[in-house]
Every structure is written in structure tokens, then in C-alpha cells.
Scaffold this active site. Sequence first.
Site, PDB file in Angstrom:
ATOM      1  N   ASP A  99      -2.258  10.767  -2.207  1.00 46.36           N
ATOM      2  CA  ASP A  99      -2.454   9.873  -3.180  1.00 46.36           C
ATOM      3  C   ASP A  99      -2.904  10.477  -4.446  1.00 46.36           C
ATOM      4  O   ASP A  99      -2.907   9.599  -5.402  1.00 46.36           O
ATOM      5  CB  ASP A  99      -3.841   8.859  -2.635  1.00 46.36           C
ATOM      6  CG  ASP A  99      -3.188   8.092  -1.569  1.00 46.36           C
ATOM      7  OD1 ASP A  99      -2.878   8.518  -0.360  1.00 46.36           O
ATOM      8  OD2 ASP A  99      -2.765   6.807  -1.842  1.00 46.36           O
TER       9      ASP A  99
ATOM     10  N   ALA B 183       0.832   5.510  -2.207  1.00 43.99           N
ATOM     11  CA  ALA B 183       0.612   5.586  -3.605  1.00 43.99           C
ATOM     12  C   ALA B 183       1.778   5.283  -4.489  1.00 43.99           C
ATOM     13  O   ALA B 183       1.710   4.622  -5.672  1.00 43.99           O
ATOM     14  CB  ALA B 183       0.178   7.009  -3.700  1.00 43.99           C
TER      15      ALA B 183
ATOM     16  N   ASN C 295      -5.613  12.329   0.534  1.00 44.21           N
ATOM     17  CA  ASN C 295      -4.545  11.321   1.355  1.00 44.21           C
ATOM     18  C   ASN C 295      -5.350  10.607   2.300  1.00 44.21           C
ATOM     19  O   ASN C 295      -6.691  10.750   2.570  1.00 44.21           O
ATOM     20  CB  ASN C 295      -3.640  12.179   1.928  1.00 44.21           C
ATOM     21  CG  ASN C 295      -2.276  11.730   2.732  1.00 44.21           C
ATOM     22  OD1 ASN C 295      -1.721  10.835   2.058  1.00 44.21           O
ATOM     23  ND2 ASN C 295      -1.909  11.680   3.892  1.00 44.21           N
TER      24      ASN C 295
ATOM     25  N   ARG D  42       0.913  -1.225   0.073  1.00 41.75           N
ATOM     26  CA  ARG D  42      -0.086   0.094  -0.057  1.00 41.75           C
ATOM     27  C   ARG D  42       0.799   1.209   0.040  1.00 41.75           C
ATOM     28  O   ARG D  42       1.983   0.947   0.081  1.00 41.75           O
ATOM     29  CB  ARG D  42      -1.256   0.266   1.209  1.00 41.75           C
ATOM     30  CG  ARG D  42      -0.633  -0.583   2.407  1.00 41.75           C
ATOM     31  CD  ARG D  42       0.078   0.246   3.268  1.00 41.75           C
ATOM     32  NE  ARG D  42       0.219   1.627   3.397  1.00 41.75           N
ATOM     33  CZ  ARG D  42       0.952   2.444   3.633  1.00 41.75           C
ATOM     34  NH1 ARG D  42       2.313   1.985   3.745  1.00 41.75           N
ATOM     35  NH2 ARG D  42       0.751   3.639   3.757  1.00 41.75           N
TER      36      ARG D  42
HETATM   37  O1  MRU Z   1      -4.463   3.122   2.186  1.00 46.56           O
HETATM   38  P1  MRU Z   1      -3.097   3.552   2.166  1.00 46.56           P
HETATM   39  O2  MRU Z   1      -1.978   2.996   3.287  1.00 46.56           O
HETATM   40  O3  MRU Z   1      -2.623   2.901   0.843  1.00 46.56           O
HETATM   41  O4  MRU Z   1      -2.849   5.045   2.229  1.00 46.56           O
HETATM   42  C1  MRU Z   1      -1.719   5.610   2.053  1.00 46.56           C
HETATM   43  C2  MRU Z   1      -1.637   7.093   2.201  1.00 46.56           C
HETATM   44  O5  MRU Z   1      -2.642   7.814   2.262  1.00 46.56           O
HETATM   45  C3  MRU Z   1      -0.203   7.676   1.930  1.00 46.56           C
HETATM   46  O6  MRU Z   1      -0.137   8.742   2.811  1.00 46.56           O
HETATM   47  C4  MRU Z   1      -0.286   8.025   0.550  1.00 46.56           C
HETATM   48  O7  MRU Z   1      -0.218   7.019  -0.275  1.00 46.56           O
HETATM   49  C5  MRU Z   1       1.336   8.697   0.441  1.00 46.56           C
HETATM   50  S1  MRU Z   1       2.619   7.240   0.479  1.00 46.56           S
HETATM   51  C6  MRU Z   1       4.086   7.895  -0.020  1.00 46.56           C
END
Ligand code: MRU
Length: 344
Positions: free
Chosen positions: A234, A46, A244, A44
Site C-alpha cells: 500500500d 491500493a 501492506n 479496495r
Molecule cells: O485493506 P485492503 O484490502 O485495501 O488492503 C489491500 C492490501 O493490503 C493489498 O495487498 C495492497 O493494496 C496491494 S493490492 C494490489
Amino acid sequence: MRTMEWKNNCLVMIDQRRLPWEEVWVELEDEHAVAAAIRDMTVRGAPAIGVAAAFGMALAARRIPATGRDEFLGQMEAAGRVLRGSRPTAVNLAWAVERVLRAVRAVVGPADALAEAALFAAQRMADEDVEINRHMALNGAALVRDGDTIIHHCNTGALAAVDWGTALGVVFMAHQQGKRVHVLLDETRPRLQGARLSAWELERAGISYEVIVDGASGYCMRTGKVNIALVGADRVAGNGDTANKIGTYNLALAAQDNGVPFFVVAPISTVDLSLKSGDEIEVEQRDGEEMHSSYGARLYPAHFKVRNPAFDVTPARLIAGIVTENGIARMPYRESLAGMVAKA
Ligand code: MRU
């Protein structure tokens, strides 16, 4: 720490669902396994799901039987649809799939040459991700002073990318530069990315931190000990509105009320200029079971009604700057982001 790589014709990645209890690496053999790993959050974050999807395309390419070029491209597009459908909010996913498709379409030759092009593109994206994050970390570290306390949401470290990460990449860089920092990590309900993953990463790096419950962030800022807020993204719309992890918007509001500068750290691949504002960003709605139960422990009865949006959108007006590999975009974001995308 490199959290995914291509080995023996498989994509090998750390299973983020098992951390911090056990370090287990899984091997994925086709695009369906990669899509499932993205959906169930084995991987997980982005940038990480973008690169995983690119490798998913490379895996698909290897399994397509020797056929004509059009047939091959048709099957690659089908694999792209499978991967794109795994999670909707992070734009990096669609961006990565499209980039591999473009690389494959550019080759005229037999199926194995096309498959080779897909793998080459994926490997290049993984290597670029590391370089981009290092540049972003350098740009962001200029905002951090010796002795600062940083507040952070979710997990944005090496686990959320291939290496370094985004917002936590800035923390790692500041630490490497000899700045003494302390990080307050929002637990990040319901999946606890802050408590499980960010704490695990900071502990390994020897960086001072404390986990706080999400609701404590306003208190911590109000009582005066927080210097800066750093989060990832994201998807960033053309006007700077930023999607995000759920809870980011609340954090930005509390930061604004307490005069704490709130920065987003995200690569250019997360910027989606095709969207005019954050209202157009699709927010993933996840299964309520994530709320009822946490890693095997039932917290409240499964029949209690819940709503589980996985992301929220922070309006650009609450964001002091968006740190990218090409510099820090400032208001008005429409112009500054477009300039940075053009440079990329
Ligand atoms: O649901 P997730 O854990 O994939 O969400 C991740 C986030 O919201 C992060 O802050 C985002 O992807 C940036 S990561 C470099």
C-alpha cells in the site's frame, strides 16, 4: 477481468463486499459515493482505490456548475480532500487525486474543458494501470519456476487494481506462460480478502490453490513446501520499508526464518520517496466490528475489547526484492527505488 469502468457518466465497479457469493456491479455518481465505496471497501486494494479516486474527481468535475476557473479549481480541490480522507495508508489515493488536479490545472478554458481534462486523466490512469500491471507481472514471473508453491497474503489480483493486479498478476502471468504453480492463500483476517477474493480469482483462472488460516503460514514454510512469498503493497517508503495488509510482517518473519525469498510486487505509484522510513507511514485503524462479526456472523460478543490495525510495516531487510514495472529493485533500496522512480 476489468473490475471498474466509466459507463453512462458513472463509475461502474464490482462490489467486492458481495464476492464470492454474488457478482454485483454498482454505479457511483459523485465523489461522495466514491469516497464511501472506498471507506466501506466496496472497492479496495491500493491501485484500485487510486483509479477509483481519479474517476471520483472526474465525477466531481462534471457536477460543478459553470463558474470561473478559480472557483472550479477550488471545488475540485475540495473534492480531492473528500476522496483523500477516505483511507489513509495507500499512497495511490493521494497520488491519483493530485494527478487529476495537475491535469485540470494545466487547462485554460471553460468549465466543460476542465471537466473533460479530468475524465481524460482518469481514463488514462485506468488504462495505464492495466499496462503497468502487465509489465510488473512479466518482471515478477521471471522469479517463478515451473512447479513452485507460492505463498500470498490478502488480495492483490484484478480486483485490487483495474486488471491483472500486482502479486497475483505475477501468478496469472506465470500460469499463462505454462508454469504449473500452486498458491497458498492466507485467509487474511478480519475481512478475509484471501479466502473470499483471491480464491475466487484463482478459481476463475483455473490455478491450483489452497486457503490456509493466517496462523498456518509459518507451519507451511517450516514443513518445506513453499518456494517463494509474493505480496502487494500500500505504500513503500524511500528505504524500502513496506506497508501492506496486517499480517504481512509476520509472514515476512516466518519466510526469513525458513529461507523463503519474500518479494513485494508494487507499481512505482506505490513508492513514496517523501518518507524516509516505514515509521512515517500512517496505519489505518478500522472499526472493531470487523473483528466481532464476519459478514453477518457474530464471532464473539460485541463488548469484547479489540484492536484492529488494517496494515503493518515490513522492514526492508526482510524483503528480497521489490518488483515494479521498471524492474526489480534490490537492496540498498534507497538507491534502487530512487532510480526506478526517476525512470518512471
Ligand atoms: O485493506 P485492503 O484490502 O485495501 O488492503 C489491500 C492490501 O493490503 C493489498 O495487498 C495492497 O493494496 C496491494 S493490492 C494490489
